[in-house]
Design a protein around this motif. Structure first.
Motif, PDB file in Angstrom:
ATOM      1  N   GLU A  88      74.194  82.670  28.486  1.00 61.49           N
ATOM      2  CA  GLU A  88      73.430  82.732  27.257  1.00 61.49           C
ATOM      3  C   GLU A  88      74.261  82.230  26.078  1.00 61.49           C
ATOM      4  OE1 GLU A  88      71.498  86.382  27.244  1.00 61.49           O
ATOM      5  OE2 GLU A  88      70.695  86.181  25.211  1.00 61.49           O
ATOM      6  N   ASN A  89      75.516  82.600  26.079  1.00 58.32           N
ATOM      7  CA  ASN A  89      76.392  82.143  25.000  1.00 58.32           C
ATOM      8  C   ASN A  89      76.564  80.622  25.035  1.00 58.32           C
ATOM      9  OD1 ASN A  89      76.677  84.743  24.090  1.00 58.32           O
ATOM     10  ND2 ASN A  89      78.608  85.100  25.171  1.00 58.32           N
ATOM     11  N   ALA A  90      76.720  80.099  26.250  1.00 59.05           N
ATOM     12  CA  ALA A  90      76.840  78.650  26.390  1.00 59.05           C
ATOM     13  C   ALA A  90      75.552  77.984  25.908  1.00 59.05           C
ATOM     14  CB  ALA A  90      77.114  78.281  27.846  1.00 59.05           C
ATOM     15  N   ILE A  92      73.453  79.139  23.688  1.00 58.30           N
ATOM     16  CA  ILE A  92      73.380  79.213  22.231  1.00 58.30           C
ATOM     17  C   ILE A  92      74.253  78.113  21.608  1.00 58.30           C
ATOM     18  CG2 ILE A  92      74.018  80.622  20.234  1.00 58.30           C
ATOM     19  CD1 ILE A  92      73.307  83.077  22.118  1.00 58.30           C
ATOM     20  N   ARG A  93      75.432  77.950  22.194  1.00 59.24           N
ATOM     21  CA  ARG A  93      76.371  76.942  21.678  1.00 59.24           C
ATOM     22  C   ARG A  93      75.807  75.536  21.804  1.00 59.24           C
ATOM     23  NH1 ARG A  93      80.396  79.461  24.252  1.00 59.24           N
ATOM     24  NH2 ARG A  93      80.306  77.968  25.960  1.00 59.24           N
ATOM     25  N   ASN A  94      75.270  75.229  22.990  1.00 51.52           N
ATOM     26  CA  ASN A  94      74.874  73.853  23.256  1.00 51.52           C
ATOM     27  C   ASN A  94      73.379  73.618  23.118  1.00 51.52           C
ATOM     28  OD1 ASN A  94      77.571  73.758  24.038  1.00 51.52           O
ATOM     29  ND2 ASN A  94      77.033  74.195  26.163  1.00 51.52           N
ATOM     30  N   ASN A  95      72.684  74.661  22.668  1.00 52.35           N
ATOM     31  CA  ASN A  95      71.239  74.544  22.535  1.00 52.35           C
ATOM     32  C   ASN A  95      70.597  74.106  23.855  1.00 52.35           C
ATOM     33  OD1 ASN A  95      69.093  75.058  20.974  1.00 52.35           O
ATOM     34  ND2 ASN A  95      68.975  72.997  20.083  1.00 52.35           N
ATOM     35  N   TRP A 101      72.347  75.764  32.981  1.00 51.39           N
ATOM     36  CA  TRP A 101      73.812  75.939  32.946  1.00 51.39           C
ATOM     37  C   TRP A 101      74.261  76.680  34.186  1.00 51.39           C
ATOM     38  CZ3 TRP A 101      77.263  80.055  32.793  1.00 51.39           C
ATOM     39  CH2 TRP A 101      78.547  79.782  32.292  1.00 51.39           C
ATOM     40  N   LYS A 162      78.631  91.584  17.305  1.00 52.25           N
ATOM     41  CA  LYS A 162      78.799  90.157  17.508  1.00 52.25           C
ATOM     42  C   LYS A 162      77.841  89.632  18.577  1.00 52.25           C
ATOM     43  CE  LYS A 162      82.112  86.502  18.159  1.00 52.25           C
ATOM     44  NZ  LYS A 162      82.136  86.223  19.618  1.00 52.25           N
ATOM     45  N   ASP A 163      77.852  90.310  19.747  1.00 49.92           N
ATOM     46  CA  ASP A 163      76.952  89.896  20.809  1.00 49.92           C
ATOM     47  C   ASP A 163      75.517  90.352  20.547  1.00 49.92           C
ATOM     48  OD1 ASP A 163      79.003  88.681  22.121  1.00 49.92           O
ATOM     49  OD2 ASP A 163      79.397  90.335  23.500  1.00 49.92           O
ATOM     50  N   CYS A 180      83.984  90.548  23.819  1.00 48.86           N
ATOM     51  CA  CYS A 180      84.450  89.767  22.677  1.00 48.86           C
ATOM     52  C   CYS A 180      85.484  90.515  21.829  1.00 48.86           C
ATOM     53  CB  CYS A 180      83.274  89.332  21.811  1.00 48.86           C
ATOM     54  SG  CYS A 180      82.383  90.708  21.089  1.00 48.86           S
ATOM     55  N   LYS A 599      68.702  82.956  19.974  1.00 48.57           N
ATOM     56  CA  LYS A 599      69.733  83.110  18.940  1.00 48.57           C
ATOM     57  C   LYS A 599      69.839  84.583  18.602  1.00 48.57           C
ATOM     58  CE  LYS A 599      69.951  78.917  16.167  1.00 48.57           C
ATOM     59  NZ  LYS A 599      68.658  78.431  15.666  1.00 48.57           N
TER      60      LYS A 599
END
Length: 939
Positions: A88-90, A92-95, A101, A162-163, A180, A599
């Motif tokens: 999920e973080n990846a 969010i980063r790369n849309n 992924w 944060k998360d 994190c 997001k």
RNA sequence: GCUGGGGUGGCGGAAUGGUAGACGCACAGGGCUUAAAACCCUGAGAGGGCCCAAAAAUCCUCAUGUGAGUUCGAGUCUCACCCCCAGCACCA
């Protein structure tokens, strides 16, 4: 190149051959071979295979291959724990799409896993993010819900800002988010929980007979954290409400001089109506609830506030005692309220000192053991402090039973203890000006006074004094005390170390270290219970104050709701009244919607899905709403090992007959980081299913082995920031997968959780070993196998087998290396010996062994061949080296027939000159003879 | 602090109460080579004695964190202490 073989060709060829032969495909229905279920923790598909993966899978694979050669039907499956935050973080980063992924990574890891030669049965692969899998996660969740084991409640939960998600207790490390590192906050939300606490006792009890390493069991016990005690109610003066406390020390209740509530305690809102300092109390509560878990535990300085205008009644003494609110009391443990006994609890003591609350001693410590014919006596122990120098006055007794003590002495009839202390100090040291700072309650000391040859039972009163000045007279010693001790001023640390007497140490600890006595002893100031032993009187006291015996566990119910996208949707919908219902089985899998905004907004991402809302309306009707949270990924991994048995089953989560045949898992190999969370959750989940008659046994894992970790070459944990990360692929390319496997097997014992630095020369040395093996094979000839060699091979085979069973691959390999050393010395290397060597090497270096097997003209695959059976007659030695010792020291050895008699051995031994020397012309007074081993001559 | 697991060469580590240091790494010497790498052989816990001298063998003493104990014999068992690692930790 000086390498004796081309590993890339050989390894590729071998892997293709195994694939063509379906070598690792397990027929789970096979009725002929004995089943063996070998499980590795499945990986998270992070994308790249690192050293840890190699260590986990390649080394366990050795055992899988060994077991197959033992004729076992081995199930050695693999899958992917594919839901979770990184995707999920990846995303969010790369849309991008977390699903894409994840599945791309899985694809990549499949190839990499194959490259290590791990013999996984890929036909059983399980991916937790597949609807075909999570359908059953949801089904099982529904079962738990139907049986009251999954429930919803509003609770104070750990929140990672944060998360943007809730965390389980286990995911909070030192008050920070495990992932994190952000300090977690407290938040009140309605969440789903699984009732693991209902299984606390069984999780604990069923641990006992398991043959796991003590450290694993102990970690689980600590996590469950059982304590025995009692609930006791303290009435509130003039009101209906009562404060219910949990205590493990009901025996100390007469010393309970106040009561403390956690800031979140439910009674506070009611009591606020009557307290006279409402504003201040509210301020304190606001301040503490704002603090993060971390801030609360970091600052151990006690804080709190008294509830003015209300008091509680100690049910034992009937006294009115104050009520405090303090954050050292945890809302989530026991009843969220405690009875404070400052005299016998560290925390209460500290709090009482700070708030100047009465400290009442109700336990008199007992040191030493009661002796026959004791003489009773009253005495004092005086701890004198010189505040200017920080030193403590001690006496160093020079007689043979002496040692360093504080000042002690008998109490005269009717004498005040403080006065007696001052008198004794003057008599023994001459110091004139002393100030008494405090006295302690009694303690009891049983000892034998060697100098006077009498047993004593002494009632001791501790006295704390301060030396006002150095003014000093001649000590007024009695004749028999002269020259028997010297006066000694010691620092606090020295005094603590040197004063060994238990009773003196108690007094020191209490006055100088400011620690209360927290042990057991004889009750005092405890009404009719005074004089009884504290432990023995416990149950009677609980009864007398109307309490009830109770057990408490540190373990909390398992919070499984996550406000994240990439997880298994909780299969729950809410009716128009907001009541939860499970999604009926025919609607499973309850698909994860794709039209979401993930997001971090602080809201569950699923709440943004139009499709999900419409789906619910369509199936259940207007006014029905979906659950927006997803499940903790630990739920996914709590049952995956059952799915492996029947991964394509569309009628059930697994097959009943297969589970009966294959469970419990014979051996579960994993990392020590999963000892408390995953392992405990999986045991709980399994037990819950057992109670629903869905699985055949009460425990899922017969054996559990925790492996260690591989450190960087510098001996530190591998990390990118340190720049000490070893990439196994580089070594595979240079030396081959077999060499890397061998190195990891050789690095240290695999059956304990040690940590081993990666030696940069290590893989090369393993390759050297394999090269030597290949060179040896060039010398093959048709000689008959000499008996001595046959024996050597049989011994090595037995040793390697034994070591494999114990996960001691390092010593198994050492045995193979020794065997190679011996074979290399032979003039003629019989083909049959090489054949056997290849078999023993096969689990460790599967690719090269396959190649060598073919070169020897072996049929099929070496991995389908049985482990060489050893002819037990080979083990019988006809000659043995007997070590000759004189008085336990080695002086030589003799070669003898194994069945040689003691007389023969002795006769041979006496011929050795070193033995004669050591005997010095004397006859041995005693002879110890262990045939085949040792002859020890005692002079 | 509590609980558990450990402590053995320069390093990773081996040793059912019975030859401490297997096996390997690193190291040193030698062989092969014009040379190097690779490969092969040999050595090696520390100290000492023996000897005209040097080397080797043989021999002796000391060595498994420290100190005591049990035992014919202890790395292994018992007790005390020191140190390291891990888990838990304001859990009443």
């Amino acid at each position: 190149m000086a390498q004796a073989y081309d590993h890339s060709t050989i390894e590729k060829k071998a892997q293709e051959k195994w694939a063509a032969l379906n070598l690792s495909l397990t027929d789970v229905g096979d009725e002929n071979k004995e089943p063996y279920y070998l499980l590795c923790e499945f990986p998270y598909p992070s994308g790249d295979l690192h050293t840890g993966h190699w260590y986990a899978f390649a080394v366990t694979d050795i055992y899988a291959r060994y077991l197959r050669m033992q004729g076992k039907n081995v199930l050695f499956p693999i899958g992917f724990d594919a839901f979770g935050l990184p995707a999920e973080n990846a995303a969010i980063r790369n849309n991008a799409d977390p699903k894409e992924w994840t599945y791309k990574n899985i694809e990549r890891m499949r190839t990499q896993l194959a490259s290590m030669g791990a013999s996984f049965d890929w036909s059983k692969e399980v991916t937790t993010a597949d609807p075909s899998y999570y359908r059953w996660t949801q089904w099982l969740f529904a079962k738990l819900f139907e049986h009251g084991l999954a429930y919803r409640k509003e609770a104070s939960v750990k929140w990672c800002p944060k998360d943007q998600t809730v965390l389980a207790n286990e995911q909070v490390i030192d008050g920070c988010c495990e992932r994190c590192g952000t300090p977690v906050e407290e938040k009140r939300l309605t969440q789903w929980f699984l009732k693991i606490t209902e299984y606390a006792e069984r999780l604990l009890a069923d641990l006992e007979p398991l043959p796991w390493r003590e450290e694993i069991k102990e970690a689980q016990r600590a996590w469950i954290g059982k304590s025995e005690g009692a609930y006791i109610e303290f009435p509130i003066s003039g009101r209906e409400e009562k404060v219910k406390v949990f205590t493990t020390r009901p025996d100390t209740i007469y010393g309970a001089t106040y009561v403390v509530l956690a800031p979140e305690h439910f009674l506070i809102s009611t009591l606020l109506g009557v307290v006279s300092n409402k504003k201040e109390v509210e301020k304190y509560i606001a301040a503490t609830t704002k603090k993060t878990e971390r801030e609360r535990s970091e600052n151990k300085e006690k804080t709190g506030i008294k509830l003015e205008g209300v008091t509680a009644i100690n049910p034992a003494t009937k006294e009115e005692i104050p009520i405090y609110i303090a954050d050292y009391v945890l809302a989530s443990y026991g009843t969220g309220a405690v009875m404070a006994v400052p005299a016998h609890d560290d925390r209460d003591f500290e709090f009482a000192k700070k708030f100047d609350l009465p400290i009442r001693e109700v336990i008199e410590p007992v040191t030493g053991k009661p002796l026959p014919d004791e003489q009773f006596r009253k005495s004092i122990v005086a701890v004198v402090e010189n505040k200017k120098t920080g030193q403590i006055l001690c006496l160093d007794w020079t007689d043979e039973y002496g040692g360093v003590l504080f000042i002690g002495g008998g109490l005269e009839e009717g004498e005040d203890p403080a006065a007696a202390a001052v008198r004794e100090i003057k008599e023994e040291t001459g110091y004139k000006n002393l100030r008494v700072l405090g006295t302690l309650g009694k303690s009891h000391h049983h000892y034998y006074a060697f100098s006077k040859k009498i047993a004593r039972n002494v009632e001791v009163i501790g006295v704390h004094l301060e030396l006002v000045d150095d003014e000093r007279n001649e000590p007024a010693l009695e004749e028999n005390e002269k020259n028997r001790f010297s006066v000694l001023w010691l620092t606090k640390d020295e005094a603590e170390r040197k004063v060994k007497d238990e009773n003196h140490a108690l007094v020191f600890r209490r006055f100088i270290r400011n620690k209360p006595y927290t042990g057991n002893g004889i009750l005092a100031n405890s009404g009719t219970f005074s004089g009884r032993e504290s432990e023995e009187a416990m149950a009677d006291i609980v009864q007398a104050v109307g309490g009830e015996q109770a057990l408490q566990y540190r373990l909390r119910d398992w919070l499984v709701s996550r406000q994240r996208y990439w997880g298994c949707p909780i299969p729950i919908v809410y009716d128009p009244e907001g009541k939860p219902h499970v999604v009926p089985a025919e609607h499973l899998p309850w698909l994860l919607p794709t039209d979401v905004n993930f997001k971090p907004t602080g809201k569950a991402p699923l709440a943004s899905s139009k499709e999900l809302r419409e789906r619910v309306t369509k199936i259940f009707g207007e006014g029905w709403t979906p659950e927006y949270d997803t499940l903790d990924t630990f739920v996914d991994s709590a049952w995956y090992f059952m799915r492996y048995l029947d991964p394509q089953d569309t009628h059930s989560f697994s097959d009943v007959a297969l589970m009966k045949k294959w469970l419990p898992i014979n051996r579960y190999s994993g990392g020590s980081e999963h000892t408390t969370m995953h392992l405990l959750y999986a045991r709980f989940f399994y037990k819950a299913l057992y109670d629903l008659a869905l699985v055949p046994t009460a425990e899922p894992f017969a054996e559990r082995f925790n492996r260690g970790i591989i450190l960087g070459p510098d001996g530190a944990k591998m990390s990118k920031s340190r720049g000490n990360v070893v990439n196994p692929d580089d070594f595979v390319a240079k030396y081959g997968a077999d060499a890397v496997r061998l190195y990891l097997a050789f690095i240290g014992p695999y059956n304990e959780a040690g940590s081993y630095p990666w030696n940069l020369e290590g893989v090369a040395s393993m390759r050297k070993f394999l090269d030597r093996v290949v060179r040896l094979f060039a010398r093959v000839d048709k000689e008959e196998m000499p008996r001595e060699l046959a024996r050597r091979l049989a011994q090595t085979g037995a040793k390697v087998g034994e070591d494999c069973k114990r996960f001691k691959f390092n010593t198994a390999l050492a045995a193979l290396m020794s065997l190679l050393n011996a074979l290399e010395k032979l003039q003629n290397v019989p083909a049959s010996a090489l054949r056997e060597f290849t078999l023993l090497l096969a689990p460790f270096a599967p690719h090269l062994s396959e190649h060598l097997w073919e070169r020897l003209g072996g049929e099929g695959s070496v991995h389908q061949t049985l482990w060489p059976s050893s002819d037990s007659s080979l083990f019988a030695k006809n000659e043995a080296e007997i070590v000759v010792q004189v008085a336990g020291r080695r002086r030589g050895s003799v070669q003898l027939r194994a069945e040689a008699s003691e007389a023969e051995a002795l006769a041979e031994a006496l011929k050795i000159s070193a033995v004669q020397n050591a005997l010095g012309g004397k006859e041995p007074s005693r002879v110890i003879y262990v045939p085949g081993r040792i002859l020890n001559l005692v002079v």
